[in-house]
Enzyme design. Structure first.
Site, PDB file in Angstrom:
ATOM      1  N   PRO A 224      38.619  40.984  47.171  1.00  0.00           N
ATOM      2  CA  PRO A 224      37.281  41.316  46.684  1.00  0.00           C
ATOM      3  C   PRO A 224      36.388  40.078  46.731  1.00  0.00           C
ATOM      4  CG  PRO A 224      38.991  41.949  45.106  1.00  0.00           C
ATOM      5  CD  PRO A 224      39.659  41.167  46.190  1.00  0.00           C
ATOM      6  N   MET A 225      35.169  40.287  47.205  1.00  0.00           N
ATOM      7  CA  MET A 225      34.257  39.166  47.390  1.00  0.00           C
ATOM      8  C   MET A 225      34.013  38.418  46.083  1.00  0.00           C
ATOM      9  SD  MET A 225      32.852  37.454  49.589  1.00  0.00           S
ATOM     10  CE  MET A 225      32.476  38.158  51.166  1.00  0.00           C
ATOM     11  N   CYS A 226      33.971  39.165  44.950  1.00  0.00           N
ATOM     12  CA  CYS A 226      33.674  38.483  43.681  1.00  0.00           C
ATOM     13  C   CYS A 226      34.801  37.504  43.333  1.00  0.00           C
ATOM     14  CB  CYS A 226      33.460  39.493  42.562  1.00  0.00           C
ATOM     15  SG  CYS A 226      34.829  40.610  42.342  1.00  0.00           S
ATOM     16  N   THR A 227      36.029  37.886  43.675  1.00  0.00           N
ATOM     17  CA  THR A 227      37.163  36.994  43.409  1.00  0.00           C
ATOM     18  C   THR A 227      37.041  35.745  44.266  1.00  0.00           C
ATOM     19  OG1 THR A 227      38.530  38.924  43.051  1.00  0.00           O
ATOM     20  CG2 THR A 227      39.671  36.857  43.383  1.00  0.00           C
ATOM     21  N   THR A 230      33.803  33.713  42.994  1.00  0.00           N
ATOM     22  CA  THR A 230      33.630  33.149  41.649  1.00  0.00           C
ATOM     23  C   THR A 230      34.911  32.828  40.895  1.00  0.00           C
ATOM     24  OG1 THR A 230      33.496  35.362  40.720  1.00  0.00           O
ATOM     25  CG2 THR A 230      31.410  34.310  41.327  1.00  0.00           C
TER      26      THR A 230
END
Ligand SMILES: [Zn+2]
Length: 453
Positions: A224-227, A230
């Site tokens: 996942p891009m958020c992982t 960030t």
């Protein structure tokens, strides 16, 4: 149920005596296996001179894929005495193929791989007749596939593997629930990726098929891009961050230069940046090797060696089955040198309710209040099915009704509202049969809808 490789010899094939162009002693290396017994030969093996004639004149092999594995396979098969070989490949030659796909030369860049590979083998190995098909496997029908004794795949696509697997299942004939073993066409499948490789033998309808062990193919890992952006936790997250976000932003090798997994300078850059990012988050384990593997390097020495190894393993399985000299691999060989070196052979088991090779109807358990979208998600996300763009049809009141079809834009638009409807609203009843078509299989798969409440 026993399946003897010797059934191959009984199958009718369009053989014939052509000018064999054989010089004295040409096949001595093969005869050593065919014309004398030994401690490791098949218990039913009887040395004879006929086996060689079968290999040279009758045995018809289909090779799918003319890439890293395919080039090696063609050469191995041709030098083992196989002469009736067809090759299917839909790709053209790229300059980056030349370091390992050794049948291709710089002058061949842009030409179909199948054509060039066939020309090379035919001109170099007298008497060998490789027939090229610059096509997708999906354009051929059952009559094409039925002509072969053995099919061997060197593919990099799971969808294509599953498709050919499904095709071979569709060729099986069951009489009164009993499999007619003469309809079995053995499938030998080889694959390499990064630092891993495998070879397997599938006797359709008898041993574990590609879909039986679908869980062994992990779904494409997309973090996942958020992982990644960030809260990275794994070294892989750091490498992905550098690849996906930092590379396009910093353009370390100039504008528009894409990350090239074969360029050590590129990998070095990604490796160093990934280490820096890992240090910020106290993550350990970013290594040069992981960086290489993570970028699916195709051309490194390791991959080339793996192609050699696994094409040799696959070609010897073809030889064993075609000649009945030795017991074939039973049935799955894995090799992994990501971290040290590990290799292992095991017997993959058939899955009782395999969607490709079992004769049992497949059940879908849903409450009647579930939406069609839920069914679609299940078909795609279930590790046992892993479909790509399933089209769902139901027979209602004697008519075929397309409930959802994604691949044709106009039908997709028309059927899209169905996704939000519940199964009950769509008029589906308990026990209803749903026919599902997908790129992973040449046949539609029938499911029975069972309402759980
Ligand atoms: Zn199966």
């Amino acid at each position: 149920m026993q399946w003897a490789p010797s059934v191959l010899c009984r199958k009718a094939v369009d053989g014939g005596n052509e000018d064999s162009q054989d010089w004295d002693g040409r096949w001595n290396h093969v005869k050593k296996f065919l014309e004398r017994s030994g401690p490791f030969t098949h218990p039913d093996f009887e040395p004879s001179t006929e086996s060689l004639q079968f290999l040279l004149e009758s045995c018809k092999i289909l090779v799918i894929g003319a890439g890293g594995l395919g080039c090696e396979l063609l050469k191995n098969l041709a030098l083992s005495g196989f002469r009736k070989i067809h090759i299917v490949d839909m790709d053209t030659i790229d300059v980056s193929n030349l370091n390992r796909q050794f049948l291709f030369r710089p002058k061949d860049v842009g030409r179909p791989k199948a054509d060039v590979a066939a020309d090379f083998i035919n001109s170099r190995v007298p008497g060998c007749n490789v027939v090229p098909h610059f096509k997708k496997i999906q354009v051929f029908d059952e009559s094409f596939y039925r002509q072969f004794h053995i099919i061997v795949c060197g593919l990099d696509s799971i969808i294509a593997r599953r498709w050919i697997n499904g095709m071979l299942m569709s060729l099986l004939i069951y009489e009164g629930g009993v499999l007619d073993t003469s309809t079995i066409i053995p499938l030998i499948d080889g694959g390499t990726e990064g630092f891993k490789g495998n070879a397997r033998v599938v006797l359709p309808g008898m041993t574990a098929c590609i879909d039986c062990t679908l869980e062994l193919y992990p779904p494409q890992i997309n973090f996942p891009m958020c992982t990644i952006a960030t809260m990275p936790r794994l070294p892989e997250h750091c490498i992905e961050y550098v690849h996906i976000l930092q590379w396009p932003k910093e353009k370390p090798f100039g504008d528009g230069v894409a990350l090239d997994g074969d360029d050590p300078q590129h990998i070095q850059w990604v490796f160093q940046r990934s280490q820096e990012r890992a240090a910020q988050f106290n993550i350990t384990g970013v290594t040069y090797r992981l960086t290489q593997g993570e970028k699916a390097i195709k051309n490194n020495e390791c991959t080339i060696i793996l192609s050699l190894l696994f094409s040799a393993a696959c070609a010897s399985e073809v030889f064993k089955i075609a000649s009945s000299t030795y017991i074939p691999l039973n049935n799955y060989l894995v090799f992994n040198d990501v971290d040290g070196l590990y290799t292992y052979t095991f017997e993959a088991e058939r899955k009782e309710n395999c969607s490709a090779c079992s004769q049992v109807p497949h059940d879908l358990q849903f409450p009647s209040s579930a939406k069609l979208q839920d069914v679609l998600d299940y078909l795609i996300e279930s590790t046992a099915l892993q479909m790509k763009s399933p089209a769902i049809t139901a027979t209602m009141e004697g008519k075929n009704k397309t409930l959802y079809l994604q691949t044709v834009a106009s039908i997709e638009e028309r059927t899209r509202p169905n996704l939000c409807r519940t199964l009950k609203e769509l008029g589906l009843t308990d026990g209803q049969e749903l026919a599902v078509a997908d790129v992973t299989t040449p046949q539609t798969v029938l499911f029975r809808l069972n309402y759980t409440s």
